[in-house]
Design a protein around this motif. Sequence first.
Motif, PDB file in Angstrom:
ATOM      1  N   LEU A 101     -21.965 -14.562   8.791  1.00 53.09           N
ATOM      2  CA  LEU A 101     -20.806 -15.207   8.188  1.00 53.09           C
ATOM      3  C   LEU A 101     -19.579 -14.303   8.247  1.00 53.09           C
ATOM      4  O   LEU A 101     -18.466 -14.768   8.503  1.00 53.09           O
ATOM      5  N   ARG A 102     -19.782 -13.017   8.004  1.00 54.06           N
ATOM      6  CA  ARG A 102     -18.651 -12.075   8.088  1.00 54.06           C
ATOM      7  C   ARG A 102     -18.113 -12.002   9.515  1.00 54.06           C
ATOM      8  O   ARG A 102     -16.911 -11.878   9.737  1.00 54.06           O
ATOM      9  N   GLU A 103     -19.019 -12.094  10.480  1.00 54.45           N
ATOM     10  CA  GLU A 103     -18.621 -11.999  11.889  1.00 54.45           C
ATOM     11  C   GLU A 103     -17.906 -13.260  12.357  1.00 54.45           C
ATOM     12  O   GLU A 103     -16.980 -13.193  13.165  1.00 54.45           O
ATOM     13  N   THR A 104     -18.316 -14.401  11.820  1.00 55.27           N
ATOM     14  CA  THR A 104     -17.844 -15.688  12.328  1.00 55.27           C
ATOM     15  C   THR A 104     -16.684 -16.265  11.540  1.00 55.27           C
ATOM     16  O   THR A 104     -15.790 -16.896  12.125  1.00 55.27           O
ATOM     17  N   CYS A 105     -16.672 -16.077  10.215  1.00 59.84           N
ATOM     18  CA  CYS A 105     -15.761 -16.827   9.344  1.00 59.84           C
ATOM     19  C   CYS A 105     -14.678 -15.955   8.710  1.00 59.84           C
ATOM     20  O   CYS A 105     -14.895 -14.771   8.452  1.00 59.84           O
ATOM     21  N   HIS A 106     -13.549 -16.572   8.440  1.00 64.07           N
ATOM     22  CA  HIS A 106     -12.437 -15.914   7.749  1.00 64.07           C
ATOM     23  C   HIS A 106     -12.327 -16.370   6.294  1.00 64.07           C
ATOM     24  O   HIS A 106     -11.901 -15.611   5.434  1.00 64.07           O
ATOM     25  N   MET A 107     -12.679 -17.624   6.049  1.00 61.09           N
ATOM     26  CA  MET A 107     -12.619 -18.197   4.712  1.00 61.09           C
ATOM     27  C   MET A 107     -14.020 -18.571   4.245  1.00 61.09           C
ATOM     28  O   MET A 107     -14.964 -18.582   5.037  1.00 61.09           O
ATOM     29  N   GLY A 108     -14.137 -18.899   2.960  1.00 56.59           N
ATOM     30  CA  GLY A 108     -15.420 -19.327   2.433  1.00 56.59           C
ATOM     31  C   GLY A 108     -15.266 -20.400   1.380  1.00 56.59           C
ATOM     32  O   GLY A 108     -14.210 -20.521   0.744  1.00 56.59           O
ATOM     33  N   ALA A 109     -16.309 -21.209   1.209  1.00 56.03           N
ATOM     34  CA  ALA A 109     -16.347 -22.224   0.163  1.00 56.03           C
ATOM     35  C   ALA A 109     -17.732 -22.167  -0.469  1.00 56.03           C
ATOM     36  O   ALA A 109     -18.741 -22.140   0.245  1.00 56.03           O
ATOM     37  N   VAL A 110     -17.781 -22.119  -1.787  1.00 57.96           N
ATOM     38  CA  VAL A 110     -19.045 -21.972  -2.502  1.00 57.96           C
ATOM     39  C   VAL A 110     -19.375 -23.280  -3.217  1.00 57.96           C
ATOM     40  O   VAL A 110     -18.577 -23.788  -4.014  1.00 57.96           O
ATOM     41  N   LEU A 111     -20.560 -23.819  -2.912  1.00 57.44           N
ATOM     42  CA  LEU A 111     -21.036 -25.045  -3.543  1.00 57.44           C
ATOM     43  C   LEU A 111     -22.002 -24.670  -4.659  1.00 57.44           C
ATOM     44  O   LEU A 111     -23.048 -24.072  -4.412  1.00 57.44           O
TER      45      LEU A 111
ATOM     46  N   PHE B 266     -21.198 -19.864  21.203  1.00 56.56           N
ATOM     47  CA  PHE B 266     -20.577 -20.387  19.983  1.00 56.56           C
ATOM     48  C   PHE B 266     -19.242 -19.693  19.718  1.00 56.56           C
ATOM     49  O   PHE B 266     -18.252 -20.333  19.367  1.00 56.56           O
ATOM     50  N   ASN B 267     -19.193 -18.376  19.895  1.00 53.97           N
ATOM     51  CA  ASN B 267     -17.939 -17.648  19.677  1.00 53.97           C
ATOM     52  C   ASN B 267     -16.872 -18.072  20.677  1.00 53.97           C
ATOM     53  O   ASN B 267     -15.675 -18.108  20.337  1.00 53.97           O
ATOM     54  N   GLU B 268     -17.277 -18.425  21.901  1.00 52.04           N
ATOM     55  CA  GLU B 268     -16.320 -18.940  22.876  1.00 52.04           C
ATOM     56  C   GLU B 268     -15.737 -20.273  22.407  1.00 52.04           C
ATOM     57  O   GLU B 268     -14.529 -20.520  22.551  1.00 52.04           O
ATOM     58  N   ARG B 269     -16.575 -21.121  21.823  1.00 50.13           N
ATOM     59  CA  ARG B 269     -16.084 -22.406  21.314  1.00 50.13           C
ATOM     60  C   ARG B 269     -15.139 -22.180  20.133  1.00 50.13           C
ATOM     61  O   ARG B 269     -14.143 -22.890  19.970  1.00 50.13           O
ATOM     62  N   MET B 270     -15.435 -21.178  19.311  1.00 48.59           N
ATOM     63  CA  MET B 270     -14.619 -20.921  18.122  1.00 48.59           C
ATOM     64  C   MET B 270     -13.209 -20.444  18.465  1.00 48.59           C
ATOM     65  O   MET B 270     -12.302 -20.522  17.631  1.00 48.59           O
ATOM     66  N   ALA B 271     -13.013 -19.965  19.704  1.00 51.30           N
ATOM     67  CA  ALA B 271     -11.678 -19.535  20.117  1.00 51.30           C
ATOM     68  C   ALA B 271     -10.724 -20.726  20.227  1.00 51.30           C
ATOM     69  O   ALA B 271      -9.507 -20.547  20.194  1.00 51.30           O
ATOM     70  N   LYS B 272     -11.304 -21.944  20.325  1.00 46.77           N
ATOM     71  CA  LYS B 272     -10.473 -23.138  20.491  1.00 46.77           C
ATOM     72  C   LYS B 272     -10.735 -24.192  19.416  1.00 46.77           C
ATOM     73  O   LYS B 272     -10.176 -25.290  19.490  1.00 46.77           O
ATOM     74  N   ALA B 273     -11.571 -23.889  18.438  1.00 48.97           N
ATOM     75  CA  ALA B 273     -11.949 -24.901  17.444  1.00 48.97           C
ATOM     76  C   ALA B 273     -12.199 -24.239  16.090  1.00 48.97           C
ATOM     77  O   ALA B 273     -12.204 -23.025  15.960  1.00 48.97           O
ATOM     78  N   GLY B 274     -12.402 -25.077  15.082  1.00 47.99           N
ATOM     79  CA  GLY B 274     -12.785 -24.607  13.761  1.00 47.99           C
ATOM     80  C   GLY B 274     -14.257 -24.873  13.533  1.00 47.99           C
ATOM     81  O   GLY B 274     -14.951 -25.432  14.384  1.00 47.99           O
ATOM     82  N   ALA B 275     -14.747 -24.461  12.364  1.00 54.03           N
ATOM     83  CA  ALA B 275     -16.158 -24.660  12.068  1.00 54.03           C
ATOM     84  C   ALA B 275     -16.397 -24.606  10.567  1.00 54.03           C
ATOM     85  O   ALA B 275     -15.621 -24.005   9.821  1.00 54.03           O
ATOM     86  N   ILE B 276     -17.474 -25.252  10.148  1.00 52.30           N
ATOM     87  CA  ILE B 276     -18.017 -25.090   8.807  1.00 52.30           C
ATOM     88  C   ILE B 276     -19.427 -24.574   9.017  1.00 52.30           C
ATOM     89  O   ILE B 276     -20.256 -25.242   9.642  1.00 52.30           O
ATOM     90  N   VAL B 277     -19.698 -23.359   8.533  1.00 47.82           N
ATOM     91  CA  VAL B 277     -20.919 -22.646   8.901  1.00 47.82           C
ATOM     92  C   VAL B 277     -21.801 -22.390   7.686  1.00 47.82           C
ATOM     93  O   VAL B 277     -21.357 -21.807   6.692  1.00 47.82           O
ATOM     94  N   VAL B 278     -23.058 -22.825   7.779  1.00 49.29           N
ATOM     95  CA  VAL B 278     -24.078 -22.511   6.779  1.00 49.29           C
ATOM     96  C   VAL B 278     -25.034 -21.511   7.395  1.00 49.29           C
ATOM     97  O   VAL B 278     -25.560 -21.734   8.485  1.00 49.29           O
TER      98      VAL B 278
ATOM     99  N   ALA C 212     -28.805 -14.445  21.074  1.00 52.47           N
ATOM    100  CA  ALA C 212     -27.630 -13.707  21.542  1.00 52.47           C
ATOM    101  C   ALA C 212     -26.765 -14.585  22.443  1.00 52.47           C
ATOM    102  O   ALA C 212     -25.532 -14.596  22.325  1.00 52.47           O
ATOM    103  N   LYS C 213     -27.404 -15.332  23.329  1.00 50.72           N
ATOM    104  CA  LYS C 213     -26.659 -16.233  24.210  1.00 50.72           C
ATOM    105  C   LYS C 213     -26.001 -17.344  23.401  1.00 50.72           C
ATOM    106  O   LYS C 213     -24.840 -17.698  23.643  1.00 50.72           O
ATOM    107  N   SER C 214     -26.723 -17.871  22.412  1.00 49.20           N
ATOM    108  CA  SER C 214     -26.171 -18.935  21.569  1.00 49.20           C
ATOM    109  C   SER C 214     -24.939 -18.450  20.820  1.00 49.20           C
ATOM    110  O   SER C 214     -23.920 -19.138  20.751  1.00 49.20           O
ATOM    111  N   ASN C 215     -25.032 -17.256  20.249  1.00 48.28           N
ATOM    112  CA  ASN C 215     -23.898 -16.706  19.506  1.00 48.28           C
ATOM    113  C   ASN C 215     -22.701 -16.472  20.416  1.00 48.28           C
ATOM    114  O   ASN C 215     -21.548 -16.691  20.019  1.00 48.28           O
ATOM    115  N   ARG C 216     -22.962 -16.019  21.638  1.00 46.47           N
ATOM    116  CA  ARG C 216     -21.864 -15.779  22.585  1.00 46.47           C
ATOM    117  C   ARG C 216     -21.137 -17.085  22.931  1.00 46.47           C
ATOM    118  O   ARG C 216     -19.902 -17.148  22.896  1.00 46.47           O
TER     119      ARG C 216
END
Length: 224
Positions: free
Chosen positions: A184-194, A165-177, A159-163
Amino acid sequence: MIHLQNLSKTYTLNGKHKVVADNITATFPTGVAVALLGRNGAGKSSLLRMISGAMLPSSGKVLSTGTISWPVGFAGSFNGDLTGEQNCRFVARIYGVDTDELLHFVEDFAELGDHFRLPIRTYSSGMRSRLAFGLSMAVPFDTYLVDEVSAVGDAAFRAKSNRVFNERMAKAGAIVVAHGMGLLRETCHMGAVLERGRLTFYADIEEAIAAHMENMRQGQAQQA
């Protein structure tokens, strides 16, 4: 912005070839969290490592206009004979960040107590993971590469890690696996399928998840 230009990666073992990236050309936009989806063994972690620079592609390039993290939570590069503190000091010097501020953040975040000043080789896997995630969050990046961040630590630490991480995402982008679609629904707006070495972008995370689930369904049907 991260641009993959004709990126290819093939593993060869005992004469057999496995392609995880097949001449991929794609752009991850600036300041956007993108879910990287794919079946087990598709090459998601390999792609993250190539983007971070930890692994060389067989051919092609990774171009970027900003700073890119190492895969968040990755503890494989620690020197086992150095203490947690010494490893953090080394990283602070490499990335040119304030050493005292980084040490204070990581020591407080990782909750290692006296172990912070003991050699890494004495750590449990959970302790290494907490140190690695704390160190990842202590260095500011334009894009964070995240490989199963939710798997770090117990429920309270996750829970602390997610909190954080979400603070960092307010100022940065991410590629999340991540295997959890909820994260993923909570964190990401776009998706890429390999899939089979090909990377397909979707502007909507739900479309990406639907495409991934269809690939999973087809794969299970072929095995049946």
